[in-house]
Design an enzyme around this catalytic site. Sequence first.
Site, short mmCIF file in Angstrom:
data_model
loop_
_atom_site.label_atom_id
_atom_site.label_comp_id
_atom_site.label_asym_id
_atom_site.label_seq_id
_atom_site.Cartn_x
_atom_site.Cartn_y
_atom_site.Cartn_z
N CYS A 268 0.83 -1.22 0.00
CA CYS A 268 0.00 0.00 0.00
C CYS A 268 0.86 1.27 0.00
CB CYS A 268 -0.90 -0.06 1.24
SG CYS A 268 -1.76 1.47 1.63
N CYS B 98 -0.05 3.84 2.70
CA CYS B 98 0.40 3.38 4.03
C CYS B 98 1.83 3.84 4.28
CB CYS B 98 0.33 1.86 4.12
SG CYS B 98 -1.34 1.20 3.97
#
Length: 90
Positions: free
Chosen positions: A14, A17
Amino acid sequence: MSKVVLMDFFAEWCGPCKMQDPIIDEMKKKFGDKVEFRKVDVDTNYDLAAKYTIHAVPTLILEKDGAVFKRYVGVTNAKTLEADLNAALK
């Protein structure tokens, strides 16, 4: 004193993230031992992700005394996190 926990639900793949990580690191420096910080990889912690109904990453769950105090989906800025962490500590 209240027990305050910030759980960072993330995935290795991600991109957002990875953008959240330095913001969390900044909060760790500011709050130290007053807040417990936990990183939870949704790809290896299915049960915990399901318990908190995580549908997108990054998702941050701020708990106070075992109850959800705030929930954030997407990258959350330092100013918002700091204000909410301070509120949870009161």
